[in-house]
Design a protein around this motif. Sequence first.
Motif, short mmCIF file in Angstrom:
data_model
loop_
_atom_site.label_atom_id
_atom_site.label_comp_id
_atom_site.label_asym_id
_atom_site.label_seq_id
_atom_site.Cartn_x
_atom_site.Cartn_y
_atom_site.Cartn_z
N TYR A 157 52.21 38.46 46.29
CA TYR A 157 53.06 38.90 45.31
C TYR A 157 52.26 39.71 44.41
CZ TYR A 157 55.45 34.67 46.81
OH TYR A 157 56.23 33.83 47.45
N ASN A 158 52.69 40.97 44.26
CA ASN A 158 51.81 42.06 43.32
C ASN A 158 52.72 42.99 42.73
OD1 ASN A 158 49.37 42.94 42.62
ND2 ASN A 158 49.06 44.29 44.07
N PRO A 159 52.83 43.11 41.44
CA PRO A 159 51.92 42.22 40.52
C PRO A 159 52.58 40.88 40.53
CG PRO A 159 53.35 43.55 39.30
CD PRO A 159 53.62 44.06 40.70
N LEU A 160 51.94 39.83 39.80
CA LEU A 160 52.38 38.54 39.73
C LEU A 160 52.60 38.51 38.34
CD1 LEU A 160 53.29 35.62 40.34
CD2 LEU A 160 51.13 34.68 40.12
N PHE A 161 53.66 38.22 37.62
CA PHE A 161 54.05 38.05 36.01
C PHE A 161 54.39 36.78 35.86
CE2 PHE A 161 56.04 38.88 32.10
CZ PHE A 161 55.28 39.90 31.46
N ILE A 162 53.36 36.25 34.86
CA ILE A 162 53.90 34.86 34.43
C ILE A 162 54.14 34.92 33.01
CG2 ILE A 162 52.92 32.37 34.35
CD1 ILE A 162 50.63 33.17 36.09
N TYR A 163 55.14 33.99 32.52
CA TYR A 163 55.41 33.87 31.22
C TYR A 163 56.02 32.72 30.93
CZ TYR A 163 60.54 34.20 32.05
OH TYR A 163 61.83 33.61 32.39
N HIS A 244 47.56 53.65 33.58
CA HIS A 244 46.78 54.50 34.90
C HIS A 244 46.04 53.45 35.59
CE1 HIS A 244 48.38 58.20 33.60
NE2 HIS A 244 48.06 58.19 32.33
N THR A 245 45.51 52.44 34.60
CA THR A 245 44.71 51.31 35.56
C THR A 245 45.68 50.57 36.47
OG1 THR A 245 43.18 51.20 33.56
CG2 THR A 245 43.36 49.25 35.35
N PHE A 246 46.69 50.24 36.19
CA PHE A 246 47.65 49.45 36.78
C PHE A 246 47.90 50.16 38.00
CE2 PHE A 246 51.63 48.35 38.51
CZ PHE A 246 52.06 47.07 38.29
N ASN A 247 48.35 51.62 38.07
CA ASN A 247 48.77 52.52 39.20
C ASN A 247 47.64 52.35 39.93
OD1 ASN A 247 51.54 52.82 38.12
ND2 ASN A 247 50.80 54.76 37.21
N ALA A 248 46.31 52.79 39.59
CA ALA A 248 45.13 52.81 40.43
C ALA A 248 44.82 51.68 41.20
CB ALA A 248 43.80 53.22 39.57
N LEU A 249 44.81 50.63 40.75
CA LEU A 249 44.90 49.24 41.49
C LEU A 249 46.20 49.02 42.42
CD1 LEU A 249 43.65 46.92 38.60
CD2 LEU A 249 42.29 47.87 40.36
N TYR A 250 47.20 49.24 41.92
CA TYR A 250 48.35 48.89 43.02
C TYR A 250 48.36 49.86 43.86
CZ TYR A 250 53.16 48.04 44.00
OH TYR A 250 54.47 47.56 44.73
N ASP A 251 47.98 51.03 43.96
CA ASP A 251 48.26 52.09 44.80
C ASP A 251 46.94 51.94 45.98
OD1 ASP A 251 50.22 53.48 43.84
OD2 ASP A 251 48.89 55.09 42.72
N SER A 252 45.85 51.00 45.32
CA SER A 252 44.62 50.61 46.31
C SER A 252 44.95 49.33 46.81
CB SER A 252 43.40 50.65 45.42
OG SER A 252 43.30 51.89 45.03
N GLN A 253 46.10 48.68 46.61
CA GLN A 253 46.37 47.34 47.14
C GLN A 253 45.40 46.23 46.54
OE1 GLN A 253 46.72 47.98 51.42
NE2 GLN A 253 48.80 48.42 51.20
N LYS A 254 45.16 46.47 45.13
CA LYS A 254 44.31 45.41 44.41
C LYS A 254 45.48 44.45 43.71
CE LYS A 254 40.90 47.27 46.10
NZ LYS A 254 40.00 46.90 47.10
N GLN A 255 44.98 43.24 43.54
CA GLN A 255 45.97 42.12 43.02
C GLN A 255 45.77 42.37 41.50
OE1 GLN A 255 48.13 39.74 44.61
NE2 GLN A 255 48.71 39.69 42.40
N ILE A 256 47.13 42.10 41.00
CA ILE A 256 47.15 42.28 39.49
C ILE A 256 48.13 40.94 39.19
CG2 ILE A 256 48.28 43.71 37.43
CD1 ILE A 256 48.17 46.13 39.39
N VAL A 257 47.42 40.20 38.06
CA VAL A 257 48.32 38.95 37.93
C VAL A 257 48.35 39.23 36.10
CG1 VAL A 257 48.46 36.62 37.41
CG2 VAL A 257 47.32 37.90 39.49
N ILE A 258 49.33 39.16 35.57
CA ILE A 258 49.60 39.16 34.10
C ILE A 258 50.35 38.30 33.53
CG2 ILE A 258 50.90 40.78 32.33
CD1 ILE A 258 50.78 43.11 34.62
#
Length: 458
Positions: A157-163, A244-258
């Motif tokens: 799951y990318n991004p994963l958003f926990i709240y 822009h950081t989010f876009n760069a990581l997402y386009d590079s298929q890097k995992q983002i967790v928020i």
Amino acid sequence: MAARSEFLGAKVGHVNMTGSNVWDQVLSRIETKVNRHSFYTWFKPTLYVDEREGAVRVRVPNALFRDWLTKHYSAVIDEALTEIHRPGTEVAFVTEDFPVVVAPPAAPAPELDPEDGPGEAGSLSPRYSFDTFIVGSSNQFAHAACRAVAEAPSRSYNPLFIYGGVGLGKTHLMHAIGHYVVTHLKNLKLTYISSERFMNEMINAVRYDRVLDFRERYRSVDVLLVDDIQFLAGKEGTQTEFFHTFNALYDSQKQIVISSDCPPHEIPQLEERLRSRFEWGLIADIQSPDLETKVAILKKKAETEGIPLPDNVAIYIAGKIKSNIRELEGSLIRLIAYASLTGREISLTLAQDVLRNVLQNDERAVTIEIVQKAVADHYSLKLAELKSKNNSKSVAMPRQIAMYLCKALTSASLPEIGKSFGGKHHSTVIHSIRKIEDLRQKDGDFNTLINSLLESFR
């Protein structure tokens, strides 16, 4: 964190001059990181002595305090020191029989070094791992999602958003992901950071003309964990940079967790382009724990401390504390501390005596506003929607449930309840109450839901 003799070592950065001594600055940070009971039990009785030879000396009431702070709060103190930028500083806890010499004010420290790096794996707390996380019905989905992301970053799951609300375990799960990746996927570069620190580092990067280095640092990671993203609300420049950081990581298929205290659509003053990106992946919420989960948390905490906790005491505390897990653990720590200092065994009578004031403060009177907030949270609605003229089923049913609960749990009159829901006529409130009562008799699952909601306020 290294420790020598009575010293609690902490690797840190430079000071942020505020006119107060370093320990006061540390305490102001710690107060936001631990529950109020733990803070007043363990940190409030401490006293700054002086600072010399690269160490800050802090007086504590006795050896028990010294050992407890060293064992249980070294990571928190280390984190607080890091945030106020004190490199190479150590903290020495000394007992009250130590002669106190008031030191002269410390010399002003140098400015923040623009080379300071981001909060990487070293910012992870050793206390927070998947092994120490108690799974229950309230957090099972979020826990499973975090495990999946940790085991296969950017594949699940990318991004994963926990709240979820304050003190329910969001940060614990974020740190747990970090620990798993660092331990099992050592070839991946991971960074854990709060949104506040992201903003501060961006400001310093602009100040020292190192924006390109800042961008490279965050856009070259494999796993980015960002805690409390809601604090970016209204900060347009930081939102643009993070976009822009989010876009760069997402386009590079890097995992983002928020993580956040509310879902993306409820974060105020958040740019729509960021909001939509946060919703691209999986959104997982954490609810308040049920009684069984709270008891399990207390038993696990007591086991970690090597303290026997009777079942009736665990059930008593779990039944009384309804706010969050931090308050729950804070009450247990207060009880353990009192028992240790007085040499008494932990019992139900002792718990009732020691926690009387704490529990009385927690048992606040239920109001219409509290009911509305709870129902809105349960159905992932905005508070304004319950008070609006929107009569769609997704809003009308929660509104009727809220009116029913207000009648059952508060002393408000029917006209008062109607007025609190956008000026509804009291006949509308009567209709809502009758409808909910009718559904409770006909639908067993619905009746269970209402009972669960009623119980959550008691």
